[in-house]
Design a protein around this motif. Structure first.
Motif, PDB file in Angstrom:
ATOM      1  N   PRO A 178      -4.429  12.125   3.260  1.00 32.46           N
ATOM      2  CA  PRO A 178      -3.733  11.086   2.507  1.00 32.46           C
ATOM      3  C   PRO A 178      -4.529  10.639   1.277  1.00 32.46           C
ATOM      4  O   PRO A 178      -5.728  10.396   1.360  1.00 32.46           O
ATOM      5  N   LEU A 179      -3.821  10.537   0.144  1.00 27.99           N
ATOM      6  CA  LEU A 179      -4.439  10.099  -1.105  1.00 27.99           C
ATOM      7  C   LEU A 179      -3.922   8.700  -1.434  1.00 27.99           C
ATOM      8  O   LEU A 179      -2.773   8.527  -1.845  1.00 27.99           O
ATOM      9  N   PRO A 180      -4.750   7.654  -1.240  1.00 28.13           N
ATOM     10  CA  PRO A 180      -4.296   6.285  -1.510  1.00 28.13           C
ATOM     11  C   PRO A 180      -3.994   6.096  -3.006  1.00 28.13           C
ATOM     12  O   PRO A 180      -4.800   6.481  -3.859  1.00 28.13           O
ATOM     13  N   VAL A 181      -2.840   5.515  -3.295  1.00 25.13           N
ATOM     14  CA  VAL A 181      -2.465   5.237  -4.683  1.00 25.13           C
ATOM     15  C   VAL A 181      -2.409   3.732  -4.929  1.00 25.13           C
ATOM     16  O   VAL A 181      -2.865   3.247  -5.962  1.00 25.13           O
ATOM     17  N   GLY A 241      -5.523   1.625  -8.000  1.00 24.34           N
ATOM     18  CA  GLY A 241      -4.638   1.136  -6.958  1.00 24.34           C
ATOM     19  C   GLY A 241      -4.800  -0.313  -6.557  1.00 24.34           C
ATOM     20  O   GLY A 241      -4.168  -0.776  -5.601  1.00 24.34           O
ATOM     21  N   THR A 243       0.841  -1.187   0.000  1.00 24.40           N
ATOM     22  CA  THR A 243       0.000   0.000   0.000  1.00 24.40           C
ATOM     23  C   THR A 243       0.881   1.244   0.000  1.00 24.40           C
ATOM     24  O   THR A 243       1.995   1.242   0.517  1.00 24.40           O
ATOM     25  N   LYS A 244       0.364   2.312  -0.598  1.00 22.21           N
ATOM     26  CA  LYS A 244       1.082   3.580  -0.628  1.00 22.21           C
ATOM     27  C   LYS A 244       0.078   4.709  -0.795  1.00 22.21           C
ATOM     28  O   LYS A 244      -0.827   4.643  -1.634  1.00 22.21           O
ATOM     29  N   ALA A 245       0.244   5.748   0.011  1.00 23.36           N
ATOM     30  CA  ALA A 245      -0.584   6.949  -0.098  1.00 23.36           C
ATOM     31  C   ALA A 245       0.325   8.161  -0.094  1.00 23.36           C
ATOM     32  O   ALA A 245       1.427   8.135   0.460  1.00 23.36           O
ATOM     33  N   ASP A 301       3.943   2.135   2.432  1.00 25.67           N
ATOM     34  CA  ASP A 301       3.382   2.392   3.763  1.00 25.67           C
ATOM     35  C   ASP A 301       3.159   1.085   4.515  1.00 25.67           C
ATOM     36  O   ASP A 301       3.238   1.038   5.747  1.00 25.67           O
ATOM     37  N   ARG A 336      -3.473   0.014  -3.056  1.00 20.74           N
ATOM     38  CA  ARG A 336      -4.355  -0.452  -1.981  1.00 20.74           C
ATOM     39  C   ARG A 336      -4.231  -1.960  -1.808  1.00 20.74           C
ATOM     40  O   ARG A 336      -5.198  -2.692  -1.956  1.00 20.74           O
TER      41      ARG A 336
END
Length: 218
Positions: free
Chosen positions: A18-21, A215, A9-11, A59, A23
């Protein structure tokens, strides 16, 4: 398994929080395999490639390359991994303006202790760069710079090659020729190849495809 990513996961920060990119993306890639990473702009393709290349950190989740857990590496160790094990072909080329083409091609291989003058010359010939070796990046077309970036990465003989739109600056015929050559060179070395692309033509020539949407793996 050469590459294993699990539940990544990465935001990124934004004005609204936070903008999730990514998931929870998972993928595996064996040595000698080729994988196209496809999806619309903003789906997380380039972010995933940067995470696998150690250019950024997730993340959550885990990424292992050639048996090495990237979470256990500091910045210097991740840079060392890119010198010796992971080769990245950037969409923006990232050539060194003060070095001639010959030295740009050799640069990463020399850092990795893998430089072979005959291999470098062979790459230049196969990529149509023999007449450009004494020139500097600013003297080259976008397509020629892209070929130099490909040669520089492959000259270091990485185990895993990551490419972000590697033929995006080439016309269709040149793109097909360069991709075919890149696939041949990767196959000869036994490396794994993961390519971010919008091109259906390119994706169709890869062994597998992973499509991202918002994502997640679609």
């Amino acid at each position: 398994m050469l590459l294993s990513a699990k539940d990544v996961t990465k935001a990124f920060a934004s004005a609204d929080g936070p903008l999730p990119v990514l998931r929870g993306v998972s993928l595996d890639l064996a040595a000698g395999e080729t994988l196209a990473l496809t999806g619309e702009s903003g789906s997380g393709k380039s972010t995933l490639l940067h995470l696998v290349g150690g250019l950024d950190t997730p993340d959550a989740g885990s990424i292992t390359v050639a048996g090495i857990d990237l979470a256990g590496l500091d910045d210097g160790e991740r840079a060392a991994l890119r010198r010796t094990t992971v080769g990245v072909i950037f969409q923006q080329f990232n050539l060194i303006p003060s070095l001639a083409v010959r030295d740009n091609i050799a640069f990463q291989a020399r850092l990795a202790g893998q430089y072979d003058v005959d291999a470098a010359q062979g790459l230049a010939e196969r990529l149509g760069l023999t007449e450009q070796l004494a020139k500097y990046p600013e003297q080259l077309s976008g397509g020629q710079q892209q070929r130099v970036a490909i040669a520089r990465t492959l000259c270091a003989r990485p185990k895993l090659v990551l490419a972000d739109e590697p033929t995006g600056n080439l016309d269709e015929a040149s793109a097909d020729a360069v991709l075919g050559l890149m696939l041949d060179l990767v196959a000869e070395s036994g490396a794994g190849l993961m390519v971010v692309t919008h091109s259906e033509r390119l994706a169709a020539r890869m062994g597998r495809r992973l499509h991202l949407r918002a994502g997640v793996v679609a």
